[in-house]
Design an enzyme around this catalytic site. Sequence first.
Site, PDB file in Angstrom:
ATOM      1  N   HIS A 205      37.087   8.559  37.443  1.00 48.24           N
ATOM      2  CA  HIS A 205      36.292   9.720  37.030  1.00 48.24           C
ATOM      3  C   HIS A 205      35.944   9.736  35.544  1.00 48.24           C
ATOM      4  O   HIS A 205      35.208  10.587  35.098  1.00 48.24           O
ATOM      5  CB  HIS A 205      37.019  11.025  37.398  1.00 48.24           C
ATOM      6  CG  HIS A 205      38.168  11.336  36.499  1.00 48.24           C
ATOM      7  ND1 HIS A 205      39.403  10.787  36.668  1.00 48.24           N
ATOM      8  CD2 HIS A 205      38.257  12.120  35.402  1.00 48.24           C
ATOM      9  CE1 HIS A 205      40.213  11.215  35.725  1.00 48.24           C
ATOM     10  NE2 HIS A 205      39.547  12.024  34.931  1.00 48.24           N
TER      11      HIS A 205
HETATM   12  C1  UD1 Z   1      37.945  17.169  33.793  1.00 46.92           C
HETATM   13  C2  UD1 Z   1      38.698  16.843  32.500  1.00 46.92           C
HETATM   14  C3  UD1 Z   1      39.442  15.527  32.643  1.00 46.92           C
HETATM   15  C4  UD1 Z   1      40.274  15.498  33.893  1.00 46.92           C
HETATM   16  C5  UD1 Z   1      39.378  15.777  35.093  1.00 46.92           C
HETATM   17  C6  UD1 Z   1      40.120  15.747  36.408  1.00 46.92           C
HETATM   18  C7  UD1 Z   1      37.616  17.655  30.448  1.00 46.92           C
HETATM   19  C8  UD1 Z   1      36.877  17.278  29.257  1.00 46.92           C
HETATM   20  N1  UD1 Z   1      37.791  16.705  31.384  1.00 46.92           N
HETATM   21  O1  UD1 Z   1      36.885  16.229  33.911  1.00 46.92           O
HETATM   22  O2  UD1 Z   1      40.258  15.345  31.508  1.00 46.92           O
HETATM   23  O3  UD1 Z   1      40.912  14.251  34.027  1.00 46.92           O
HETATM   24  O4  UD1 Z   1      38.809  17.074  34.909  1.00 46.92           O
HETATM   25  O5  UD1 Z   1      39.260  15.938  37.481  1.00 46.92           O
HETATM   26  O6  UD1 Z   1      38.047  18.777  30.561  1.00 46.92           O
HETATM   27  N2  UD1 Z   1      32.696  19.546  39.753  1.00 46.92           N
HETATM   28  C9  UD1 Z   1      32.639  19.958  41.051  1.00 46.92           C
HETATM   29  N3  UD1 Z   1      33.620  20.775  41.517  1.00 46.92           N
HETATM   30  C10 UD1 Z   1      34.642  21.198  40.744  1.00 46.92           C
HETATM   31  C11 UD1 Z   1      34.681  20.782  39.417  1.00 46.92           C
HETATM   32  C12 UD1 Z   1      33.720  19.948  38.926  1.00 46.92           C
HETATM   33  O7  UD1 Z   1      31.742  19.607  41.796  1.00 46.92           O
HETATM   34  O8  UD1 Z   1      35.510  21.936  41.246  1.00 46.92           O
HETATM   35  C13 UD1 Z   1      31.661  18.641  39.251  1.00 46.92           C
HETATM   36  C14 UD1 Z   1      30.547  19.367  38.593  1.00 46.92           C
HETATM   37  O9  UD1 Z   1      29.366  18.710  38.894  1.00 46.92           O
HETATM   38  C15 UD1 Z   1      30.837  19.207  37.132  1.00 46.92           C
HETATM   39  C16 UD1 Z   1      31.521  17.857  37.082  1.00 46.92           C
HETATM   40  O10 UD1 Z   1      32.236  17.753  38.312  1.00 46.92           O
HETATM   41  O11 UD1 Z   1      29.698  19.246  36.349  1.00 46.92           O
HETATM   42  C17 UD1 Z   1      32.453  17.682  35.925  1.00 46.92           C
HETATM   43  O12 UD1 Z   1      33.490  18.649  35.934  1.00 46.92           O
HETATM   44  P1  UD1 Z   1      34.280  18.995  34.590  1.00 46.92           P
HETATM   45  O13 UD1 Z   1      35.389  19.880  34.837  1.00 46.92           O
HETATM   46  O14 UD1 Z   1      33.332  19.393  33.532  1.00 46.92           O
HETATM   47  O15 UD1 Z   1      34.868  17.604  34.112  1.00 46.92           O
HETATM   48  P2  UD1 Z   1      35.656  16.493  34.925  1.00 46.92           P
HETATM   49  O16 UD1 Z   1      34.840  15.305  34.905  1.00 46.92           O
HETATM   50  O17 UD1 Z   1      36.170  16.976  36.231  1.00 46.92           O
END
Ligand code: UD1
Length: 364
Positions: A205
């Site tokens: 990820h």
């Molecule tokens: C975040 C953390 C990372 C952690 C990871 C675990 C930061 C900077 N990064 O990254 O350190 O290892 O979580 O997963 O905080 N999305 C969904 N459903 C959800 C959540 C997210 O579909 O429940 C999708 C959305 O399109 C979103 C993308 O994932 O835009 C990124 O989510 P985000 O929480 O911003 O960052 P992660 O890549 O998950």
Amino acid sequence: MKIILVAGARPNFMKIAPIMEEMRKDNEFKPLLVHTGQHYDENMSKIFFDELEIPKPDINLEVGSGTHAWQTAEIMKRFEQVLIDEKTDLVMVVGDTNSTLACSLTAAKTHKKVAHVEAGLRSNNWDMPEEINRVLTDRLSDYLFTTCEDAKENLLKEGIDEKKTYFVGNVMIDTLLKNKQKAEKSRILNDLELEKQNYAVLTLHRPNNVDNEENCKKIFEIIEKIQNLIEIIYPVHPRTRKNIEEFGLTEKINGMKNLKMIEPAGYLDFLRLMSSSKFVMTDSGGIQEETTVLGIPCLTLREETERPVTVTEGWNVVVGLSEKKILDNVGIILKDYWKKGKIPEKWDGKAAERILKILQKVKK
Ligand code: UD1
């Protein structure tokens, strides 16, 4: 002692679980749990609360997804109101997510004490959003709880007062040890028709691996070769799934007969998947630690790690994206020549207990 505990994204939940549990056993502590809503899908959030018996958050900021600046700012705006409404002695944050930084910054600006659990880890790679979050959160914190000795050294190098640091062990491992037996009951091996030790697990990820088209394609070229040697189970992060489609990789991946893509797994299923696997390939931080405690070979698909103890003492090797290095290491694992690691100091299931004892002492 009224403590606001913050969690927002998947890797935060297994870290707050043992702290919440200890606090609820002790009348001296009044925890108030704030979920920022950074992760909101059922299988990225709620399932962890259910399985790890974390009480329902007292407050959910429901921030959701967005760009880094938007997400961080929006959490700060909403969290500031919580700090105005709720009198508190301390804000406790865990890990290195945007929720961690946003809430520690808001707390420091409103003159609240901040405790950071998992302080001092450094990848020294400033391109990682998590590294920025780690460094800034530590600078803002009054109590820095570390998982290993090298974390303390990193903090001292940055000029942090040694008196603020406390080596307590690893709360994520508290959760793992507590749930290991429970995970034995998971049906995931049956459901996926897997035999113990006869498959590998893959997770990806990190933006550098999955948002970067070139690297993402490179990884799947290598995975294609590995799945010819052993079946691979791959729980797909929501963002990675989007990118696979965007980069036109769907057809190629669907053609890999021995690569099984599944939805993000819950805590117990994933623990079961890891602990029965031959090896794990990952770019996650927590999984490097968990495999070291489970005694499962781990190949870290990154150029560096902020958790070097898993390499020097544990079962992890950092292989980057070098095809040769990855395939060579897979070969060593499949021949059963992998190094035997040991469990790092204080990764013994009592980290949360130590944190509470320290808080009681400093409060007096
Ligand atoms: C975040 C953390 C990372 C952690 C990871 C675990 C930061 C900077 N990064 O990254 O350190 O290892 O979580 O997963 O905080 N999305 C969904 N459903 C959800 C959540 C997210 O579909 O429940 C999708 C959305 O399109 C979103 C993308 O994932 O835009 C990124 O989510 P985000 O929480 O911003 O960052 P992660 O890549 O998950």
